[in-house]
Design a protein around this motif. Structure first.
Motif, PDB file in Angstrom:
ATOM      1  N   VAL A   1      25.413  29.887  42.342  1.00  0.00           N
ATOM      2  CA  VAL A   1      25.362  29.121  41.085  1.00  0.00           C
ATOM      3  C   VAL A   1      26.795  28.967  40.595  1.00  0.00           C
ATOM      4  CG1 VAL A   1      24.607  29.166  38.676  1.00  0.00           C
ATOM      5  CG2 VAL A   1      23.066  29.950  40.496  1.00  0.00           C
ATOM      6  N   ARG A   2      27.236  27.730  40.425  1.00  0.00           N
ATOM      7  CA  ARG A   2      28.644  27.539  40.050  1.00  0.00           C
ATOM      8  C   ARG A   2      28.862  27.298  38.573  1.00  0.00           C
ATOM      9  NH1 ARG A   2      30.866  22.310  39.586  1.00  0.00           N
ATOM     10  NH2 ARG A   2      29.481  20.570  40.070  1.00  0.00           N
ATOM     11  N   THR A   3      27.794  27.100  37.781  1.00  0.00           N
ATOM     12  CA  THR A   3      27.985  26.885  36.348  1.00  0.00           C
ATOM     13  C   THR A   3      26.790  27.418  35.580  1.00  0.00           C
ATOM     14  OG1 THR A   3      28.487  25.201  34.664  1.00  0.00           O
ATOM     15  CG2 THR A   3      26.967  24.563  36.399  1.00  0.00           C
TER      16      THR A   3
ATOM     17  N   GLY B   1      27.941  32.465  39.642  1.00  0.00           N
ATOM     18  CA  GLY B   1      28.220  33.085  40.924  1.00  0.00           C
ATOM     19  C   GLY B   1      27.072  33.896  41.483  1.00  0.00           C
ATOM     20  N   ARG B   2      25.946  33.979  40.760  1.00  0.00           N
ATOM     21  CA  ARG B   2      24.806  34.687  41.355  1.00  0.00           C
ATOM     22  C   ARG B   2      24.408  33.943  42.622  1.00  0.00           C
ATOM     23  NH1 ARG B   2      19.966  33.241  37.003  1.00  0.00           N
ATOM     24  NH2 ARG B   2      19.764  31.046  37.550  1.00  0.00           N
TER      25      ARG B   2
ATOM     26  N   ARG C   1      37.218  35.147  37.919  1.00  0.00           N
ATOM     27  CA  ARG C   1      37.564  33.839  38.469  1.00  0.00           C
ATOM     28  C   ARG C   1      36.785  32.694  37.815  1.00  0.00           C
ATOM     29  NH1 ARG C   1      38.464  37.854  41.726  1.00  0.00           N
ATOM     30  NH2 ARG C   1      40.089  37.746  43.335  1.00  0.00           N
ATOM     31  N   SER C   2      35.970  33.022  36.824  1.00  0.00           N
ATOM     32  CA  SER C   2      35.206  31.994  36.117  1.00  0.00           C
ATOM     33  C   SER C   2      36.019  31.428  34.963  1.00  0.00           C
ATOM     34  CB  SER C   2      33.887  32.575  35.584  1.00  0.00           C
ATOM     35  OG  SER C   2      33.078  33.024  36.643  1.00  0.00           O
ATOM     36  N   LYS C   3      35.924  30.133  34.785  1.00  0.00           N
ATOM     37  CA  LYS C   3      36.595  29.463  33.679  1.00  0.00           C
ATOM     38  C   LYS C   3      35.543  28.938  32.716  1.00  0.00           C
ATOM     39  CE  LYS C   3      40.419  28.114  36.707  1.00  0.00           C
ATOM     40  NZ  LYS C   3      41.209  26.986  37.278  1.00  0.00           N
ATOM     41  N   THR C   4      35.909  28.853  31.442  1.00  0.00           N
ATOM     42  CA  THR C   4      34.940  28.426  30.437  1.00  0.00           C
ATOM     43  C   THR C   4      35.358  27.122  29.785  1.00  0.00           C
ATOM     44  OG1 THR C   4      33.784  29.061  28.402  1.00  0.00           O
ATOM     45  CG2 THR C   4      36.048  29.812  28.631  1.00  0.00           C
TER      46      THR C   4
ATOM     47  N   VAL D   1      32.672  28.483  38.248  1.00  0.00           N
ATOM     48  CA  VAL D   1      33.488  29.001  39.336  1.00  0.00           C
ATOM     49  C   VAL D   1      33.541  27.920  40.414  1.00  0.00           C
ATOM     50  CG1 VAL D   1      31.571  30.102  40.595  1.00  0.00           C
ATOM     51  CG2 VAL D   1      33.897  31.006  40.825  1.00  0.00           C
ATOM     52  N   ASN D   2      34.697  27.777  41.073  1.00  0.00           N
ATOM     53  CA  ASN D   2      34.837  26.760  42.118  1.00  0.00           C
ATOM     54  C   ASN D   2      35.039  27.430  43.476  1.00  0.00           C
ATOM     55  OD1 ASN D   2      37.534  27.606  42.116  1.00  0.00           O
ATOM     56  ND2 ASN D   2      38.186  25.907  40.800  1.00  0.00           N
TER      57      ASN D   2
END
Length: 395
Positions: free
Chosen positions: A260-262, A270-271, A327-330, A337-338
């Motif tokens: 999951v990227r968002t 990221g799950r 590494r996640s951006k908001t 995450v990309n």
């Protein structure tokens, strides 16, 4: 159900929208951001105003309110707080009047048809929001208060059963993590016991999914809601029609990892789950080419180096989750995450035979959870049916 009149929500509820400046709020006051409300009503990860670094005006709420996430209403972030505090202005505190039960209102707003209606009435292409005026214009059936409470009680009981079934999945995850620690070490031991390699050194390909909208025909397509507790769940599976060339790029094969990227909740970004065609068949999807949507990232690992189930458990564990959050951006209440962020995560690489023994040891746990997951699906269907009937006067 007793015959009910239909009224506009604004006739029986009000919005608490007085903005409180941050300097006037006690630093120990609880703060609820949009990311703290889960789809379906859970509230998680709430902190204080001071710990959250609140710098702008917020709405005040208490135990009488329904908290309604107006940003991206399709996420159905509608919660019943059991505490008082302040919340993001992307959350509308709805205060039921004397003739409206709070639980009844929350269940009404979560009905899929009403979530779809809110989405259709939203404005803004990239960040759709439902205006307060549109929300208060919703038509709601209003039986007597005693009948509202009876309906809410029925839905509460089925919802509690769903939560109990879902807890089996949570406990299964805890058991898998316990086995992982036994075989590979605790979080503090792992980096020293096994060589670390960046994830992109273990992957032959990262690829984003299709952004084509679903329709009446096409290939079964996995989306964010289908990635549940480390597994693929085919409930609410959509169809997307793609070209043969696109099918070749997006077709899933056994062992593909889906991320999951968002998400509005940083703990969900990221799950991941491992695609398994045999598990898909057990859930009723037989022999079909399956693809995935754009809010998922596929990672195809090098099976000579790592087993995808081992990677999944590591990344769903405490060190992997911490690396993912770093590494996640908001942006606008959403965390992302990309592929670059995923690829930079260091992965310990034990011998492949040890990884395989771990995979064999968790197979039974996953089969048990598979049975429970199908039972949960039946409860979900029952709950959806009861929701539908409740607000049509048939319960």
């Amino acid at each position: 159900m007793t015959a009910a009149t239909t009224v506009q929500l604004g006739e029986v509820a009000s919005l608490s929208r007085d903005v409180v400046p941050p300097e006037s709020v006690n630093q120990d006051t609880l703060y609820v951001g949009l990311e703290n409300i889960e789809s379906g009503g859970g509230i998680a990860g709430v902190g204080t105003v001071g710990a959250s670094g609140v710098t702008s005006g917020k709405f005040v709420f208490d135990e009488r309110h329904v908290l309604y996430g107006k940003l991206r209403p399709y996420l159905a972030k509608i919660a019943l707080p059991n505490f008082c505090g302040v919340c993001s202005t992307d959350i509308l505190p709805v205060l039921p009047g004397a003739n409206l039960d709070r639980r009844y209102l929350a269940y009404f707003l979560r009905v899929p048809a009403n979530v779809d209606l809110a989405t259709s009435r939203s404005s803004g292409a990239n960040l759709p929001r439902l205006s307060p005026k549109e929300l208060m214009n919703f038509s709601i059936p209003l039986p007597p208060l005693e009948e509202q409470r009876r309906i809410a009680d029925v839905l509460d009981r089925v919802d509690a059963l769903r939560a109990k079934r879902a807890s089996v999945g949570h406990n299964s995850r805890l058991l898998l993590q316990s086995v992982f620690v036994q075989m590979f070490g605790s979080p503090s031991e792992i980096p020293d016991r096994w060589p670390l390699r960046p994830f992109d050194h273990l992957v032959s390909e990262f690829r984003y999914g299709t952004s084509i909208k679903s329709g009446e025909i096409g290939y079964p397509t996995l989306r964010i809601p289908n990635i549940v507790a480390g597994s693929v769940d085919v409930d609410d599976l959509k169809l997307v029609d793609v070209s043969l060339a696109e099918l070749g790029r997006l077709r899933l094969v056994d062992g593909d990892l889906l991320f999951v990227r968002t998400n509005g909740n940083p703990d969900y970004v990221g799950r991941c789950a491992v695609f398994d065609s045999a598990d898909m068949s057990r859930q009723g999807v037989f022999g079909a080419d399956v693809i995935y949507a754009s809010y998922l990232i596929r990672a195809r690992v090098n099976s000579d180096l790592v087993h995808p189930v081992y990677v999944r458990e590591y990344l769903n564990g405490p060190i992997g989750r911490s690396s993912m959050r770093e590494r996640s951006k908001t942006s606008a209440g959403q965390y992302n995450v990309n592929t670059a962020g995923l690829g930079s995560i260091p992965i310990p690489v034990p011998p492949l035979d040890r990884q395989q023994r771990f995979v064999e040891s968790v197979t039974g746990v996953e089969r048990t959870w598979g049975v429970q997951r199908r039972a949960l699906g039946e409860l979900d269907a029952l709950f959806a049916s009861l929701q539908h009937r409740a607000f049509r006067g048939e319960l």
